[in-house]
Design a protein around this motif. Sequence first.
Motif, PDB file in Angstrom:
ATOM      1  N   VAL A  70     -12.831   9.387 -51.965  1.00  0.00           N
ATOM      2  CA  VAL A  70     -13.976   8.478 -51.962  1.00  0.00           C
ATOM      3  C   VAL A  70     -14.000   7.697 -53.270  1.00  0.00           C
ATOM      4  CG1 VAL A  70     -16.484   8.270 -51.781  1.00  0.00           C
ATOM      5  CG2 VAL A  70     -15.278   9.988 -50.422  1.00  0.00           C
ATOM      6  N   ASN A  71     -13.846   6.392 -53.128  1.00  0.00           N
ATOM      7  CA  ASN A  71     -13.931   5.469 -54.252  1.00  0.00           C
ATOM      8  C   ASN A  71     -14.725   4.259 -53.768  1.00  0.00           C
ATOM      9  OD1 ASN A  71     -12.158   3.946 -52.689  1.00  0.00           O
ATOM     10  ND2 ASN A  71     -10.358   4.469 -53.896  1.00  0.00           N
ATOM     11  N   ALA A  72     -14.733   3.187 -54.542  1.00  0.00           N
ATOM     12  CA  ALA A  72     -15.537   2.020 -54.178  1.00  0.00           C
ATOM     13  C   ALA A  72     -15.104   1.442 -52.834  1.00  0.00           C
ATOM     14  CB  ALA A  72     -15.430   0.963 -55.272  1.00  0.00           C
ATOM     15  N   LEU A  73     -13.798   1.403 -52.570  1.00  0.00           N
ATOM     16  CA  LEU A  73     -13.314   0.851 -51.306  1.00  0.00           C
ATOM     17  C   LEU A  73     -13.767   1.698 -50.121  1.00  0.00           C
ATOM     18  CD1 LEU A  73     -11.747  -1.185 -49.665  1.00  0.00           C
ATOM     19  CD2 LEU A  73      -9.635   0.070 -50.225  1.00  0.00           C
ATOM     20  N   VAL A  74     -13.670   3.009 -50.227  1.00  0.00           N
ATOM     21  CA  VAL A  74     -14.110   3.884 -49.138  1.00  0.00           C
ATOM     22  C   VAL A  74     -15.623   3.774 -48.948  1.00  0.00           C
ATOM     23  CG1 VAL A  74     -14.300   6.294 -48.382  1.00  0.00           C
ATOM     24  CG2 VAL A  74     -12.130   5.418 -49.278  1.00  0.00           C
ATOM     25  N   LEU A  75     -16.372   3.699 -50.033  1.00  0.00           N
ATOM     26  CA  LEU A  75     -17.823   3.495 -49.889  1.00  0.00           C
ATOM     27  C   LEU A  75     -18.112   2.164 -49.209  1.00  0.00           C
ATOM     28  CD1 LEU A  75     -19.394   4.921 -53.165  1.00  0.00           C
ATOM     29  CD2 LEU A  75     -19.546   5.851 -50.854  1.00  0.00           C
ATOM     30  N   ALA A 120     -26.977   9.947 -43.927  1.00  0.00           N
ATOM     31  CA  ALA A 120     -25.664  10.456 -44.343  1.00  0.00           C
ATOM     32  C   ALA A 120     -25.081   9.576 -45.443  1.00  0.00           C
ATOM     33  CB  ALA A 120     -24.716  10.515 -43.146  1.00  0.00           C
ATOM     34  N   LEU A 121     -25.179   8.275 -45.284  1.00  0.00           N
ATOM     35  CA  LEU A 121     -24.659   7.357 -46.302  1.00  0.00           C
ATOM     36  C   LEU A 121     -25.375   7.566 -47.636  1.00  0.00           C
ATOM     37  CD1 LEU A 121     -22.878   4.960 -47.139  1.00  0.00           C
ATOM     38  CD2 LEU A 121     -24.699   3.451 -46.279  1.00  0.00           C
ATOM     39  N   ALA A 122     -26.679   7.749 -47.601  1.00  0.00           N
ATOM     40  CA  ALA A 122     -27.435   7.969 -48.840  1.00  0.00           C
ATOM     41  C   ALA A 122     -26.967   9.234 -49.547  1.00  0.00           C
ATOM     42  CB  ALA A 122     -28.931   8.043 -48.535  1.00  0.00           C
ATOM     43  N   ILE A 123     -26.717  10.290 -48.788  1.00  0.00           N
ATOM     44  CA  ILE A 123     -26.242  11.536 -49.393  1.00  0.00           C
ATOM     45  C   ILE A 123     -24.861  11.344 -50.004  1.00  0.00           C
ATOM     46  CG2 ILE A 123     -25.517  13.908 -48.884  1.00  0.00           C
ATOM     47  CD1 ILE A 123     -27.820  13.943 -46.779  1.00  0.00           C
ATOM     48  N   VAL A 124     -23.978  10.648 -49.310  1.00  0.00           N
ATOM     49  CA  VAL A 124     -22.633  10.397 -49.846  1.00  0.00           C
ATOM     50  C   VAL A 124     -22.719   9.556 -51.115  1.00  0.00           C
ATOM     51  CG1 VAL A 124     -20.400   9.300 -49.400  1.00  0.00           C
ATOM     52  CG2 VAL A 124     -21.472  10.707 -47.630  1.00  0.00           C
ATOM     53  N   VAL A 125     -23.601   8.567 -51.128  1.00  0.00           N
ATOM     54  CA  VAL A 125     -23.763   7.744 -52.334  1.00  0.00           C
ATOM     55  C   VAL A 125     -24.193   8.613 -53.513  1.00  0.00           C
ATOM     56  CG1 VAL A 125     -25.210   5.950 -53.401  1.00  0.00           C
ATOM     57  CG2 VAL A 125     -24.131   5.549 -51.170  1.00  0.00           C
ATOM     58  N   VAL A 126     -25.137   9.525 -53.289  1.00  0.00           N
ATOM     59  CA  VAL A 126     -25.581  10.423 -54.360  1.00  0.00           C
ATOM     60  C   VAL A 126     -24.413  11.289 -54.838  1.00  0.00           C
ATOM     61  CG1 VAL A 126     -27.046  12.429 -54.866  1.00  0.00           C
ATOM     62  CG2 VAL A 126     -28.009  10.431 -53.703  1.00  0.00           C
ATOM     63  N   PRO A 130     -20.579   7.631 -59.292  1.00  0.00           N
ATOM     64  CA  PRO A 130     -19.705   6.736 -60.080  1.00  0.00           C
ATOM     65  C   PRO A 130     -18.962   5.721 -59.198  1.00  0.00           C
ATOM     66  CG  PRO A 130     -19.472   8.995 -60.834  1.00  0.00           C
ATOM     67  CD  PRO A 130     -20.293   9.047 -59.575  1.00  0.00           C
ATOM     68  N   SER A 131     -18.552   6.126 -58.016  1.00  0.00           N
ATOM     69  CA  SER A 131     -17.884   5.187 -57.107  1.00  0.00           C
ATOM     70  C   SER A 131     -18.860   4.133 -56.594  1.00  0.00           C
ATOM     71  CB  SER A 131     -17.258   5.941 -55.926  1.00  0.00           C
ATOM     72  OG  SER A 131     -16.230   6.786 -56.382  1.00  0.00           O
ATOM     73  N   TRP A 132     -20.119   4.522 -56.412  1.00  0.00           N
ATOM     74  CA  TRP A 132     -21.138   3.556 -55.995  1.00  0.00           C
ATOM     75  C   TRP A 132     -21.330   2.496 -57.078  1.00  0.00           C
ATOM     76  CZ3 TRP A 132     -23.359   1.781 -51.849  1.00  0.00           C
ATOM     77  CH2 TRP A 132     -24.514   1.015 -51.963  1.00  0.00           C
ATOM     78  N   ILE A 133     -21.362   2.927 -58.325  1.00  0.00           N
ATOM     79  CA  ILE A 133     -21.487   1.971 -59.436  1.00  0.00           C
ATOM     80  C   ILE A 133     -20.301   1.018 -59.436  1.00  0.00           C
ATOM     81  CG2 ILE A 133     -21.570   1.731 -61.967  1.00  0.00           C
ATOM     82  CD1 ILE A 133     -24.175   2.780 -60.633  1.00  0.00           C
ATOM     83  N   PRO A 143     -10.178   1.955 -62.801  1.00  0.00           N
ATOM     84  CA  PRO A 143      -8.873   1.627 -62.219  1.00  0.00           C
ATOM     85  C   PRO A 143      -8.668   2.441 -60.934  1.00  0.00           C
ATOM     86  CG  PRO A 143      -8.668   2.152 -64.558  1.00  0.00           C
ATOM     87  CD  PRO A 143     -10.078   2.472 -64.148  1.00  0.00           C
ATOM     88  N   GLY A 144      -8.156   1.804 -59.923  1.00  0.00           N
ATOM     89  CA  GLY A 144      -7.904   2.499 -58.667  1.00  0.00           C
ATOM     90  C   GLY A 144      -9.092   2.573 -57.734  1.00  0.00           C
ATOM     91  N   SER A 145     -10.211   1.944 -58.086  1.00  0.00           N
ATOM     92  CA  SER A 145     -11.412   2.016 -57.251  1.00  0.00           C
ATOM     93  C   SER A 145     -11.270   1.271 -55.937  1.00  0.00           C
ATOM     94  CB  SER A 145     -12.614   1.441 -57.995  1.00  0.00           C
ATOM     95  OG  SER A 145     -12.982   2.289 -59.039  1.00  0.00           O
ATOM     96  N   TRP A 146     -10.289   0.412 -55.841  1.00  0.00           N
ATOM     97  CA  TRP A 146     -10.151  -0.423 -54.654  1.00  0.00           C
ATOM     98  C   TRP A 146      -8.829  -0.187 -53.931  1.00  0.00           C
ATOM     99  CZ3 TRP A 146     -14.389  -2.687 -52.922  1.00  0.00           C
ATOM    100  CH2 TRP A 146     -15.453  -2.809 -53.824  1.00  0.00           C
TER     101      TRP A 146
END
Length: 159
Positions: A70-75, A120-126, A130-133, A143-146
Amino acid sequence: MPDDAALALLLWQLLGWVILPAWLLAGVGDYIAHARTDIAHTSGVVESTLHLAQTAEIGISLLALLFLEVNALVLAILVAGVVAHSLTAWLDLRWTTPRRRIPVGGQLVHGFLFVLPFAALAIVVVLQWPSWIDLVQPSVASPGSWRLRARDPPFHGAI
């Protein structure tokens, strides 16, 4: 107050043992409601196709969560899946409402089917803050967030 690891475990358990089963049970309830209102002869293939689209939208998100780091792209994939699911639900109701009666129980079930993916999305974001940010502030992204990467270690299923 629990430590971070204990809280994370509790949130994963909430997802795996409460949110997902509740969503699946609501899906069964929706199926029963459709069978009772003779979907095959009222809103027919179009409504069924919209349901398949909603399943795919959430299914892709769920598979990404289970098998990818889970990183920014997966979120972003998860957010897109939940938003697409919601828009398809809206289209489903616009198509169906003039063609068949949606009983109170079916409306209640639809409420759960609509809101549980957001929960579910809210829980994953919590859990993945850092990936949400990185997602909402791409200028400070790690680096690698995408990039898509398989989970390492794989999701062990002990949620």
